[in-house]
Design a protein around this motif. Structure first.
Motif, mmCIF file in Angstrom:
data_model
loop_
_atom_site.group_PDB
_atom_site.id
_atom_site.type_symbol
_atom_site.label_atom_id
_atom_site.label_comp_id
_atom_site.label_asym_id
_atom_site.label_seq_id
_atom_site.Cartn_x
_atom_site.Cartn_y
_atom_site.Cartn_z
ATOM 1 N N SER A 5 30.283 -16.695 29.333
ATOM 2 C CA SER A 5 29.583 -17.685 30.162
ATOM 3 C C SER A 5 29.899 -19.086 29.682
ATOM 4 C CB SER A 5 28.077 -17.441 30.099
ATOM 5 O OG SER A 5 27.368 -18.558 30.578
ATOM 6 N N GLU A 6 29.928 -20.031 30.614
ATOM 7 C CA GLU A 6 30.183 -21.427 30.234
ATOM 8 C C GLU A 6 29.002 -22.022 29.456
ATOM 9 O OE1 GLU A 6 29.360 -24.529 33.506
ATOM 10 O OE2 GLU A 6 30.258 -22.832 34.591
ATOM 11 N N LEU A 7 27.866 -21.305 29.401
ATOM 12 C CA LEU A 7 26.701 -21.759 28.635
ATOM 13 C C LEU A 7 26.751 -21.259 27.190
ATOM 14 C CD1 LEU A 7 23.831 -21.019 31.206
ATOM 15 C CD2 LEU A 7 24.995 -23.206 30.814
ATOM 16 N N SER A 21 24.705 -28.059 27.325
ATOM 17 C CA SER A 21 24.775 -27.282 28.564
ATOM 18 C C SER A 21 24.373 -28.091 29.783
ATOM 19 C CB SER A 21 23.884 -26.052 28.463
ATOM 20 O OG SER A 21 22.502 -26.426 28.451
ATOM 21 N N ILE A 67 21.689 -28.182 31.459
ATOM 22 C CA ILE A 67 21.087 -27.333 32.500
ATOM 23 C C ILE A 67 20.199 -28.141 33.435
ATOM 24 C CG2 ILE A 67 19.437 -25.456 32.894
ATOM 25 C CD1 ILE A 67 20.576 -24.086 30.412
ATOM 26 N N LYS A 127 22.369 -30.638 35.609
ATOM 27 C CA LYS A 127 23.284 -30.034 36.571
ATOM 28 C C LYS A 127 22.617 -29.097 37.567
ATOM 29 C CE LYS A 127 27.418 -30.373 33.678
ATOM 30 N NZ LYS A 127 28.505 -29.632 33.016
ATOM 31 N N THR A 128 21.478 -28.503 37.167
ATOM 32 C CA THR A 128 20.823 -27.531 38.063
ATOM 33 C C THR A 128 19.453 -27.982 38.552
ATOM 34 O OG1 THR A 128 19.708 -26.292 36.301
ATOM 35 C CG2 THR A 128 21.986 -25.676 36.812
ATOM 36 N N LYS A 162 25.035 -18.479 38.238
ATOM 37 C CA LYS A 162 26.492 -18.498 38.246
ATOM 38 C C LYS A 162 27.038 -18.959 36.901
ATOM 39 C CE LYS A 162 30.426 -20.271 40.871
ATOM 40 N NZ LYS A 162 30.871 -21.113 42.020
ATOM 41 N N LYS A 163 26.389 -19.997 36.320
ATOM 42 C CA LYS A 163 26.819 -20.515 35.028
ATOM 43 C C LYS A 163 26.588 -19.502 33.908
ATOM 44 C CE LYS A 163 26.220 -25.493 35.885
ATOM 45 N NZ LYS A 163 27.591 -25.881 35.423
ATOM 46 N N ARG A 174 32.019 -15.025 37.597
ATOM 47 C CA ARG A 174 32.123 -16.309 38.286
ATOM 48 C C ARG A 174 33.276 -16.343 39.268
ATOM 49 N NH1 ARG A 174 31.468 -18.278 33.050
ATOM 50 N NH2 ARG A 174 33.580 -19.178 33.000
#
Length: 349
Positions: free
Chosen positions: A281-283, A291, A293, A296-297, A340-341, A348
């Protein structure tokens, strides 16, 4: 019984007995002055010392009629005087005078309050509300009709501020200084009463925050229409909480209950979900700060579960690892991006 009703009852009795006593004293004094052929002041003096049983002996009736009149006068007069003193003693000994003074002081205290909370109803729910507010250092005025409940509260709290009366009445809410209050909590037993209190409160203070209790689901809309800013259904919250506990056993399961209430009652577009971070995961192997988070989210990380360890409100330096379960809170539409992240490269693609 209301202390003011007790006081007014005492005043009426006291006034009647005083009027009767004065009438008897003056009537006897006049008759003695005529029968014994003395001036009125001397007769009045004799009338007073006779009815109070002082009896100095410096004046006594000389005629048969005067003595007969005195016997009748003493028979009725002493009884009236004794009743008068018993009224006064009863009012003082039973604590009604003390209670009246305390209530007056409390009313003066309430008049000086500003930005205080008014809790209508000190039942099971009201007790919990008052306990929490007092723990938070909030000034609270409780309105309750049942004196027994108030007595229980006085034993528990030293500086308990209350008004005994019907919260539905304008005069009672005004006694609670509603014009300067910050919030009113309608926690009466009947939904109809809470609707009425809400209407009255908003009429007396349009800016006051009103939080109302609703037992029936239909009452929620009625309370909102009446002007309630927030409506809470204890049965709805309790039922959802029990259902959630039976369905979920993970971290922060209790939040689902309140999210459900926020969604159903207030149309809030929010949710709380747990999302697993996969390998690749990119996290993974990034700190929360790295991250980004939230940025971005639009979601807030409430906690992270790693194995048997639970990290509540982790620091920005907390390192995310594969296998971690992130508990995030925010708008429902934002979870797709975080999910998704959190997936691995294959997920992904």
């Amino acid at each position: 019984m209301d202390i003011y009703k007790e006081y007014n009852k005492f005043i009426k009795k006291f006034a009647i007995v005083i009027a009767l006593s004065l009438s008897l004293i003056l009537s006897y004094a006049y008759l003695i002055s005529v029968i014994e052929n003395v001036d009125f002041f001397t007769a009045l003096y004799f009338s007073v010392i006779t009815i109070t049983t002082t009896g100095y002996g410096d004046f006594t009736p000389k005629t048969f009629l005067g003595r007969a009149l005195t016997i009748i006068y003493l028979t009725f007069g002493i009884g009236i005087v004794m009743y008068l003193f018993s009224l006064i003693t009863e009012f003082i000994v039973e604590g009604k005078l003390k209670e009246l003074i305390r209530v007056k002081r409390m009313e003066n205290l309430i008049k000086s309050l500003k930005d205080h909370y008014i809790v209508c109803g000190y039942g099971k729910l009201g007790r919990v509300i008052v306990y929490k507010l007092l723990r938070e250092g909030v000034k609270v005025v409780v309105i309750e009709k049942d004196e027994e409940k108030i007595r229980e509260a006085l034993e528990k709290y030293k500086n308990f501020i209350y008004i005994i009366g019907d919260a539905r009445k304008d005069i009672i809410l005004k006694k609670a200084n509603i014009e300067k209050a910050k919030c009113l909590i309608a926690a009466l037993s009947e939904d109809a009463d809470n609707v009425f209190v809400t209407l009255t409160a908003k009429e007396l203070n349009k800016n006051i925050l009103v939080v109302a209790k609703a037992d029936e689901y239909e009452a929620i809309k009625k309370l909102k229409a009446a002007g309630a800013d927030r409506v809470v259904s204890p049965y709805l919250i309790g039922g959802l909480r029990m259902a959630e506990l039976s369905l979920r056993s993970g971290l922060l399961d209790f939040l689902h209950t309140f999210i459900k209430v926020a969604s159903d009652e207030f149309d809030e577009d929010v949710d709380v979900k747990k999302i697993k971070v996969e390998e690749g995961s990119e996290l993974a192997y990034k700190t929360l700060s790295q991250s980004q988070i939230r940025k971005k989210t639009g979601l807030t990380v409430l906690g992270v579960k790693r194995g048997d360890e639970i990290y509540i409100n982790p620091e920005p330096t907390f390192l995310i690892k594969p296998g971690d379960i992130i508990y995030a809170f925010g708008p429902r539409g934002c979870f797709v991006l975080l999910e998704k992240k959190a997936k691995g490269k294959e997920g992904r693609e």
